[in-house]
Design a protein around this motif. Sequence first.
Motif, mmCIF file in Angstrom:
data_model
loop_
_atom_site.group_PDB
_atom_site.id
_atom_site.type_symbol
_atom_site.label_atom_id
_atom_site.label_comp_id
_atom_site.label_asym_id
_atom_site.label_seq_id
_atom_site.Cartn_x
_atom_site.Cartn_y
_atom_site.Cartn_z
ATOM 1 N N THR A 1 -4.195 -10.311 0.893
ATOM 2 C CA THR A 1 -5.338 -9.788 1.655
ATOM 3 C C THR A 1 -4.945 -9.632 3.120
ATOM 4 O O THR A 1 -4.032 -10.295 3.610
ATOM 5 C CB THR A 1 -6.560 -10.728 1.595
ATOM 6 O OG1 THR A 1 -6.252 -11.944 2.280
ATOM 7 C CG2 THR A 1 -6.996 -11.012 0.169
ATOM 8 N N GLU A 2 -5.666 -8.769 3.817
ATOM 9 C CA GLU A 2 -5.422 -8.572 5.240
ATOM 10 C C GLU A 2 -5.745 -9.839 6.029
ATOM 11 O O GLU A 2 -5.104 -10.138 7.027
ATOM 12 C CB GLU A 2 -6.259 -7.399 5.763
ATOM 13 C CG GLU A 2 -5.782 -6.040 5.314
ATOM 14 C CD GLU A 2 -6.182 -5.661 3.892
ATOM 15 O OE1 GLU A 2 -6.894 -6.451 3.220
ATOM 16 O OE2 GLU A 2 -5.779 -4.580 3.443
ATOM 17 N N THR B 1 -9.721 -3.603 6.616
ATOM 18 C CA THR B 1 -9.882 -4.491 7.762
ATOM 19 C C THR B 1 -11.223 -5.216 7.797
ATOM 20 O O THR B 1 -11.304 -6.319 8.263
ATOM 21 C CB THR B 1 -9.672 -3.736 9.091
ATOM 22 O OG1 THR B 1 -10.556 -2.620 9.119
ATOM 23 C CG2 THR B 1 -8.250 -3.271 9.228
ATOM 24 N N VAL B 2 -12.282 -4.594 7.297
ATOM 25 C CA VAL B 2 -13.584 -5.268 7.232
ATOM 26 C C VAL B 2 -14.175 -4.955 5.861
ATOM 27 O O VAL B 2 -14.602 -3.850 5.606
ATOM 28 C CB VAL B 2 -14.550 -4.788 8.339
ATOM 29 C CG1 VAL B 2 -15.891 -5.495 8.204
ATOM 30 C CG2 VAL B 2 -13.959 -5.033 9.705
ATOM 31 N N ASP C 1 0.842 -1.179 0.000
ATOM 32 C CA ASP C 1 0.000 0.000 0.000
ATOM 33 C C ASP C 1 0.881 1.233 0.000
ATOM 34 O O ASP C 1 1.881 1.276 0.726
ATOM 35 C CB ASP C 1 -0.906 -0.006 1.236
ATOM 36 C CG ASP C 1 -1.967 1.061 1.138
ATOM 37 O OD1 ASP C 1 -1.633 2.242 1.316
ATOM 38 O OD2 ASP C 1 -3.123 0.714 0.870
ATOM 39 N N GLY C 2 0.513 2.222 -0.780
ATOM 40 C CA GLY C 2 1.301 3.444 -0.887
ATOM 41 C C GLY C 2 1.464 4.180 0.428
ATOM 42 O O GLY C 2 2.505 4.780 0.685
ATOM 43 N N GLY C 3 0.449 4.133 1.279
ATOM 44 C CA GLY C 3 0.521 4.822 2.558
ATOM 45 C C GLY C 3 1.550 4.238 3.509
ATOM 46 O O GLY C 3 2.005 4.907 4.432
ATOM 47 N N MET D 1 -1.100 -2.898 8.080
ATOM 48 C CA MET D 1 -2.157 -2.679 7.103
ATOM 49 C C MET D 1 -2.810 -1.336 7.359
ATOM 50 O O MET D 1 -2.736 -0.803 8.464
ATOM 51 C CB MET D 1 -3.198 -3.788 7.169
ATOM 52 C CG MET D 1 -4.011 -3.816 8.444
ATOM 53 S SD MET D 1 -5.266 -5.086 8.482
ATOM 54 C CE MET D 1 -4.365 -6.414 9.259
ATOM 55 N N GLN D 2 -3.434 -0.808 6.346
ATOM 56 C CA GLN D 2 -4.225 0.393 6.537
ATOM 57 C C GLN D 2 -5.632 -0.015 6.928
ATOM 58 O O GLN D 2 -6.066 -1.132 6.638
ATOM 59 C CB GLN D 2 -4.230 1.235 5.269
ATOM 60 C CG GLN D 2 -2.891 1.882 5.026
ATOM 61 C CD GLN D 2 -2.957 2.975 3.989
ATOM 62 O OE1 GLN D 2 -3.848 3.004 3.163
ATOM 63 N NE2 GLN D 2 -1.992 3.864 4.031
#
Length: 72
Positions: A29-30, A56-57, A6-8, A51-52
């Motif tokens: 995947t998370e 998450t859900v 992820d870029g963040g 993870m961002q």
Amino acid sequence: MATVPDGGLGRFLELCEADPAVHLVTLTTEEEGVALACGNWLGGELTVVAMQSGGTVRPGSRQAVPSTSEGS
């Protein structure tokens, strides 16, 4: 350490990748990160899952989500 690219998280992941003490595992995947961390814990190891919050859900995932009504 496990992560979904992820870029963040870019700079943080670059620093982790450059550290020889960190084993970085890229996931799709998370949920895979949760499974990996649980398996490592059962084997006596600790794992960081980076993870961002956006993933998450997600609809259709089988992660634990609190029930909104009694008895359901």
